[in-house]
Structures are given as C-alpha cells and as structure tokens.
Design a protein around this motif. Sequence first.
Motif, PDB file in Angstrom:
ATOM      1  N   UNK A 293       0.847  -1.187   0.000  1.00 52.24           N
ATOM      2  CA  UNK A 293       0.000   0.000   0.000  1.00 52.24           C
ATOM      3  C   UNK A 293       0.885   1.241   0.000  1.00 52.24           C
ATOM      4  N   UNK A 294       0.520   2.245  -0.811  1.00 50.45           N
ATOM      5  CA  UNK A 294       1.273   3.494  -0.817  1.00 50.45           C
ATOM      6  C   UNK A 294       1.934   3.761  -2.154  1.00 50.45           C
ATOM      7  N   UNK A 295       2.389   4.991  -2.379  1.00 48.24           N
ATOM      8  CA  UNK A 295       3.024   5.352  -3.653  1.00 48.24           C
ATOM      9  C   UNK A 295       4.325   4.593  -3.866  1.00 48.24           C
ATOM     10  N   UNK A 296       4.462   4.011  -5.045  1.00 46.35           N
ATOM     11  CA  UNK A 296       5.670   3.267  -5.391  1.00 46.35           C
ATOM     12  C   UNK A 296       5.769   1.896  -4.771  1.00 46.35           C
ATOM     13  N   UNK A 297       4.782   1.499  -3.946  1.00 45.51           N
ATOM     14  CA  UNK A 297       4.856   0.205  -3.269  1.00 45.51           C
ATOM     15  C   UNK A 297       4.708  -0.935  -4.272  1.00 45.51           C
ATOM     16  N   UNK A 298       5.470  -2.009  -4.047  1.00 52.31           N
ATOM     17  CA  UNK A 298       5.407  -3.218  -4.868  1.00 52.31           C
ATOM     18  C   UNK A 298       4.607  -4.295  -4.134  1.00 52.31           C
ATOM     19  N   UNK A 299       3.926  -5.136  -4.906  1.00 52.75           N
ATOM     20  CA  UNK A 299       3.119  -6.227  -4.359  1.00 52.75           C
ATOM     21  C   UNK A 299       3.427  -7.508  -5.117  1.00 52.75           C
ATOM     22  N   UNK A 300       3.096  -8.639  -4.497  1.00 53.71           N
ATOM     23  CA  UNK A 300       3.222  -9.935  -5.158  1.00 53.71           C
ATOM     24  C   UNK A 300       2.135 -10.853  -4.632  1.00 53.71           C
ATOM     25  N   UNK A 301       1.332 -11.378  -5.525  1.00 57.28           N
ATOM     26  CA  UNK A 301       0.296 -12.340  -5.162  1.00 57.28           C
ATOM     27  C   UNK A 301       0.252 -13.427  -6.226  1.00 57.28           C
ATOM     28  N   UNK A 302       0.532 -14.652  -5.825  1.00 58.75           N
ATOM     29  CA  UNK A 302       0.361 -15.803  -6.706  1.00 58.75           C
ATOM     30  C   UNK A 302       1.096 -15.707  -8.022  1.00 58.75           C
ATOM     31  N   UNK A 303       2.325 -15.176  -8.000  1.00 59.40           N
ATOM     32  CA  UNK A 303       3.097 -15.087  -9.232  1.00 59.40           C
ATOM     33  C   UNK A 303       2.825 -13.852 -10.059  1.00 59.40           C
ATOM     34  N   UNK A 304       2.009 -12.942  -9.565  1.00 55.81           N
ATOM     35  CA  UNK A 304       1.783 -11.657 -10.229  1.00 55.81           C
ATOM     36  C   UNK A 304       2.412 -10.567  -9.367  1.00 55.81           C
ATOM     37  N   UNK A 305       3.267  -9.752  -9.974  1.00 60.70           N
ATOM     38  CA  UNK A 305       3.923  -8.665  -9.265  1.00 60.70           C
ATOM     39  C   UNK A 305       3.486  -7.348  -9.901  1.00 60.70           C
ATOM     40  N   UNK A 306       3.162  -6.358  -9.073  1.00 58.53           N
ATOM     41  CA  UNK A 306       2.795  -5.055  -9.608  1.00 58.53           C
ATOM     42  C   UNK A 306       3.306  -3.953  -8.700  1.00 58.53           C
TER      43      UNK A 306
END
Length: 399
Positions: A293-306
């Motif tokens: 969460x937040x500006x520029x934050x990276x995420x990863x769920x089940x092989x998808x990264x955004x």
Amino acid sequence: MPGPLPDGEPVPADGSLPAPALREAGRHGFGVYVHVPFCASRCGYCDFNTYTASELGGGASRDEYADTVLRELELAGGILRARVDTVFVGGGTPTLLDPADLGRILEGIDRIWGLAADAEITTEANPESVTPASLQALRKAGYNRISLGMQSASPGVLAILDRRHTAGRAPRAAEEAREAGFDHVNLDLIYGTPGETADDFAASLDAVIGAGVDHVSAYSLIVEDGTRIAARMRRGELPYPEDDVAADRYLAAERALSAAGFSWYEVSNWATSEEARCRHNRLYWTGGDWWGLGPGAHSHVGGVRWWNVKHPSAYAKRLADGVSPGLGREVLTGEDRRIEEVMLRLRLAEGLPLGLAREDGARRALADGLLEPIPYGRGRAVLTLRGRLLADAVIRDLV
C-alpha cells in the motif's frame, strides 16, 4: 532522488488479479507492506521513493495520508481475501505520521482482511522521530516490533551519511521502545561509509549490543546514482567504497554479534532467537505473498507482481478518482520464480534445495569452499562464511 519504476503491462483500472493468482494467494503466508513516503530531510545515500516537504510540492498532504492509504485498502479488500500474518510499515519515516494515524491504518487492515492472532506488526522509525510517549502510543495501537535506523555510532560517519540524530540517540530509542513494551527491537547499521574506520564500526557494534536489542541488520553502503554522496564521490570529495573494507566490516560484525549471542539467519540479518527473526522479511525471502500500500509500493500475489505510481500526488489522485494506483505489472513464469527462489533462499541460513540450482554451479561452489559440505550432502545449498561474502557470485553460478 528516487529511481525509475520498471516497465510492465498495464494494471486494470479496478486492480483485479488473474484467477490463478487468487487461487494461490496466501498459500505461503500473506503480509501487508505500507509505504510512508515522507522524510524530514534526505540522507546523502538515499534514493528511496521518499520526499521532504520541499520536494513534495502540492497535491499531497501528510495529514490526509492515512485516509488515502485506507482508500487503497478498501479497493484491495474487494479483490482479495486473506488473513494477514505480518504488517511492515516502512518509508521514508513512518513515525512522522501521528501514532493515531498509524493506528488507524492498522485497524483498517484488521477490518478489511483480519490480523492473525500472533501477527508480527513492525514500523520503521528514525531515532529522532520517536519519544517515550509516541512509542507507548504505537505499542497501544498494536505495533509489537520496531526497526530503528541507527546506521552508525560515529558522529563523523553520521555526518557523511547526512543523518540527523546524535550518536547516542539510537541506542536510547531502542531502550525506550523496550520500556514501552515492544516485543522485538531491531537496529540497522550501514558499514563501509567513506571515512569510517575499523574502530568506528567496532564502536557501532558495541553500541547495538549494549542497547539490548534482539535483532541487528547490517548492510554495506551502496552508492546509487543521483544521490548526494555519489555526487561528492564524483567530485573527489569522498573516496569510493572498497570491497575489501566491506568484507572486513562484515567479518567484524559476524565475530562481534556471534560472541554476543546473535545468530545469522540471512546474510545481512542476525537475531538472538528464532522468535526474534523478522517474519515479514522471511515472507519475502520464502515466496510468500504481500500487498504493498502506498506510492511506489510493490506487491506480489500468486506469481503476479505489480507496483504503484510513485508520486504521492498521483497516488492520491488515482484513489480519489476510484482507480487503482497500480502503474504496471508482470506475470512471472515458472523459470522467473525458480530464479528468484534461488536468489532469495540461498541468502538464508537454511539455504535451498539443490534441485532448484544448476548442478555444475553447485559443485563448483562446493569445491571453492562457498557451500557447506554436510548440508550439501543432505541435498541443500547453504553458504559458508566465505560464501556469504561472495553471495551474489554464488547465486549467479546457481541460476
């Protein structure tokens, strides 16, 4: 200044995820990262996505930031359901926000997703940004772990790094955090700063050990393009860091921390017990999922990264318009995920299964004394102390 974000395919306007990713979500744990992009001043080595008041400009308010994060959280809750094992609030300087705002963000995470009964909940802090009263408020709000950016006990080194706290403030802040009831307290060190002597670093190690913390992180200074310290080096005002000096500092850290009862569990991290190890970071290193969460934050769920848009103003505007702040994403292939697993798991004390590594590279690393022979015989690649010094080269061999 902050570096550019990677390229990727567009994130859907509603932030939705592919069905296969949702089916896999949380299988190896689920965490939440909250990025707070505000700093009172910019350190000379920093290229993180953070902003001082003069850099921020209009359109983004520290006072309204918690409400903006909660809007992203509401959007995320409509996409994914998962129990939260860990929360990590990083920055920037999260403790520039009012403890009540940090508490509201935590309450929102619990309301939307639900916190596990034993959830690890960490906030980063600069030593000068907390007081006994604010630490007590954070503990009351539910934070049970704190990571303080000490960097050095040497006034001269702190000045080169453009840190604002005095040399003795970080250990005192750690003591105040323990007195406030935090279960776990970490101090961060940076070694290899130009001008730092062996005695300077020894004093820093003595200070963190004397502070009574149960976790220490120690990182070699990385000089990033665009930072003030990089500009000073180009002008010849400061010498460039030396690899041999960095190796000497690492060995000094291993000796001092081991003698004080700490054990390494990741190349740059030591803890006094298994319970003191940072569970949130282990989630990253062991293939877990997290929502950033937040500006520029990276995420990863089940092989998808955004990753989200970088600037706080653009981030706030998207959410005000009811649009996902996600800027780009990538769907990792099986080979992508194998390579990342080797890169991350090899840095851990338990290493990785040899089946994930190239056999010829593993044999070469073993012959060169970079992997422990007994775990190797049991089918695992575990770095020796020398291997830790050359971890990046070993990783290249194994992938």
